[in-house]
Design a protein around this motif. Structure first.
Motif, PDB file in Angstrom:
ATOM      1  N   LEU A 147      39.186  54.485  91.675  1.00 56.48           N
ATOM      2  CA  LEU A 147      38.277  53.500  92.267  1.00 56.48           C
ATOM      3  C   LEU A 147      37.906  53.805  93.721  1.00 56.48           C
ATOM      4  O   LEU A 147      36.731  53.638  94.089  1.00 56.48           O
ATOM      5  N   PRO A 148      38.828  54.216  94.592  1.00 55.84           N
ATOM      6  CA  PRO A 148      38.413  54.479  95.984  1.00 55.84           C
ATOM      7  C   PRO A 148      37.260  55.469  96.085  1.00 55.84           C
ATOM      8  O   PRO A 148      36.324  55.264  96.874  1.00 55.84           O
ATOM      9  N   ALA A 149      37.303  56.526  95.280  1.00 54.01           N
ATOM     10  CA  ALA A 149      36.205  57.507  95.299  1.00 54.01           C
ATOM     11  C   ALA A 149      34.919  56.896  94.765  1.00 54.01           C
ATOM     12  O   ALA A 149      33.824  57.156  95.288  1.00 54.01           O
ATOM     13  N   LEU A 154      29.439  54.468  95.733  1.00 50.58           N
ATOM     14  CA  LEU A 154      28.593  53.283  95.773  1.00 50.58           C
ATOM     15  C   LEU A 154      28.054  53.047  97.182  1.00 50.58           C
ATOM     16  O   LEU A 154      26.879  52.688  97.359  1.00 50.58           O
ATOM     17  N   ASP A 155      28.922  53.244  98.179  1.00 48.20           N
ATOM     18  CA  ASP A 155      28.469  53.113  99.571  1.00 48.20           C
ATOM     19  C   ASP A 155      27.315  54.063  99.867  1.00 48.20           C
ATOM     20  O   ASP A 155      26.309  53.686 100.470  1.00 48.20           O
ATOM     21  N   GLU A 170      38.199  50.958 105.668  1.00 44.64           N
ATOM     22  CA  GLU A 170      38.398  49.896 104.677  1.00 44.64           C
ATOM     23  C   GLU A 170      38.864  50.443 103.325  1.00 44.64           C
ATOM     24  O   GLU A 170      39.323  49.687 102.476  1.00 44.64           O
ATOM     25  N   LYS A 171      38.755  51.778 103.153  1.00 45.70           N
ATOM     26  CA  LYS A 171      39.217  52.381 101.889  1.00 45.70           C
ATOM     27  C   LYS A 171      40.701  52.721 101.924  1.00 45.70           C
ATOM     28  O   LYS A 171      41.278  53.047 100.877  1.00 45.70           O
ATOM     29  N   ILE A 172      41.333  52.669 103.106  1.00 44.28           N
ATOM     30  CA  ILE A 172      42.736  53.076 103.199  1.00 44.28           C
ATOM     31  C   ILE A 172      43.645  52.254 102.291  1.00 44.28           C
ATOM     32  O   ILE A 172      44.471  52.820 101.564  1.00 44.28           O
ATOM     33  N   PRO A 173      43.540  50.909 102.267  1.00 43.20           N
ATOM     34  CA  PRO A 173      44.394  50.147 101.337  1.00 43.20           C
ATOM     35  C   PRO A 173      44.179  50.551  99.877  1.00 43.20           C
ATOM     36  O   PRO A 173      45.137  50.630  99.096  1.00 43.20           O
ATOM     37  N   LEU A 259      29.662  62.733  89.372  1.00 42.81           N
ATOM     38  CA  LEU A 259      30.848  62.664  90.227  1.00 42.81           C
ATOM     39  C   LEU A 259      31.756  61.510  89.818  1.00 42.81           C
ATOM     40  O   LEU A 259      32.984  61.655  89.785  1.00 42.81           O
ATOM     41  N   CYS A 260      31.170  60.352  89.488  1.00 43.31           N
ATOM     42  CA  CYS A 260      31.981  59.220  89.015  1.00 43.31           C
ATOM     43  C   CYS A 260      32.718  59.590  87.737  1.00 43.31           C
ATOM     44  O   CYS A 260      33.904  59.274  87.576  1.00 43.31           O
TER      45      CYS A 260
END
Length: 399
Positions: A147-149, A154-155, A170-173, A259-260
């Motif tokens: 999900l992080p990738a 999406l960003d 904000e992606k670190i968690p 890529l997804c």
């Protein structure tokens, strides 16, 4: 009981960490015992929820890609994307097998997390909501650790957020959570049986090409496939990536979808058993969604064209859905019970080395000892010295 809950949230047995998955089984058992119809109903309902959520996600993504599209065209394209995914024959294994329920429930919350994140430009609190849903998804099963990738993609391609420092922070968690659940499940695989190992090799590149082939031509579907360490398949993988990402016109559509697909598949390709990486149709349950959304985008682009293109798009979509439904209808009886499954597997090219043993177990459950003995003898003929078979044969007095 409290002891059972402690086991659910601490156990690494059976090759996976899925505390909420165990809890879902416990709740169903508490209500209906071992009634298989209820487990199947739970899988069907969860699969339907995934299809509905995918439709909403596809609508948001396609609206961002083609803001001038009509509401009716957008709704039709999003529904077609979700339906083509839900009806694809590769979905049968995941929904038919009771052991697939945690994966399906995990995907429900994965999609809910994506949908929550897509509203981040209106409300920054959506990040915390997406993180909470990702946590729930991971507690059902770990397959959504990519999900992080996906959020970064999406960003970049949907939300058009500049990839500045705050976006990465904000992606670190999410990254920490993905790392934790990835490590837990890798550990559970290593504990499952000798021979499992983390494997970052050629299969990591050949695997997506093999999965894409099965997605485009869903014939001869079976339980397991050995991913070949094939330089040719790895080259195909690289060529597809280059073709999708090289042109600016396709980078935000085909490139992002590819890529997804690859990043969501990667966790299932990082473990090998006795030097071989195993592929499963069920592993495409979540990753294939991005390619079906891309398909919805193609339909939407055709619907925005002239009458001939609109008719071609609608006819092609209808034909694809009918073909998928027909192939899925043929696939369903294979998964009716263990005997029908393993009988089918043995008819396919290169069945796994435990197929005769699995069929023998299915026959023994029905009291058909002579037929089971024949399967055990065939297993020993093909794989002399198989200790699993020799032990079972001695226990049952079949030798």
């Amino acid at each position: 009981s409290s002891a059972q809950l402690r086991w659910m949230f601490s156990s690494l047995e059976y090759g996976t960490y899925q505390p909420l998955g165990w809890l879902s089984y416990a709740l169903i058992h508490r209500i209906q015992g071992f009634n298989p119809a209820v487990y199947h109903l739970a899988s069907w309902l969860a699969h339907a929820a995934c299809a509905a959520l995918l439709c909403f996600v596809a609508a948001r993504v396609l609206r961002a890609a083609l803001p001038q599209a009509s509401d009716a065209g957008l709704a039709l394209a999003a529904a077609a994307a979700a339906a083509s995914w839900a009806l694809h024959p590769q979905r049968v294994e995941q929904v038919a097998w009771a052991t697939g329920l945690p994966d399906v429930l995990s995907t429900v919350f994965f999609l809910a997390a994506v949908l929550a994140y897509l509203g981040i430009t209106r409300d920054r609190r959506r990040v915390a909501l997406a993180f909470g849903l990702f946590l729930v998804s991971s507690l059902f099963r770990w397959k959504g650790v990519g999900l992080p990738a996906v959020l970064v993609l999406l960003d970049a391609f949907v939300l058009m957020r500049p990839l500045k420092r705050d976006v990465w922070l904000e992606k670190i968690p999410f990254l920490l959570l993905a790392g934790l659940f990835g490590a837990l499940n890798a550990r559970s695989k290593l504990l499952l049986a000798p021979g499992h190992a983390v494997d970052i090799g050629l299969s990591l590149f050949a695997g997506p090409a093999l999965y894409l082939w099965k997605l485009l031509l869903p014939f001869h579907l079976t339980v397991d496939y050995w991913v070949p360490r094939s330089p040719a398949l790895a080259v195909v993988f690289l060529l597809i990536g280059v073709a999708a990402l090289a042109k600016k016109e396709t980078r935000a559509s085909a490139g992002a979808a590819w890529l997804c697909f690859v990043l969501a598949l990667a966790p299932s390709l990082l473990m090998s058993f006795r030097g071989l990486v195993v592929a499963h149709d069920r592993a495409t349950y979540l990753p294939a969604m991005s390619l079906h959304v891309l398909l919805g985008g193609v339909l939407l682009a055709l619907l925005r064209g002239g009458p001939l293109r609109r008719r071609a798009g609608l006819a092609g979509a209808a034909a694809l859905l009918l073909l998928s439904a027909g192939l899925t209808r043929l696939q369903i009886p294979i998964w009716r019970d263990s005997e029908s499954l393993w009988t089918h597997v043995l008819r396919e090219p290169q069945p796994p080395d435990y197929a005769h043993l699995s069929l023998a177990h299915a026959l023994l459950e029905q009291g058909r000892r002579e037929e089971a003995a024949a399967e055990l003898r065939e297993q020993l003929r093909l794989f002399p010295g198989d200790r699993r078979v020799e032990k079972l044969a001695r226990e049952l007095g079949l030798r």
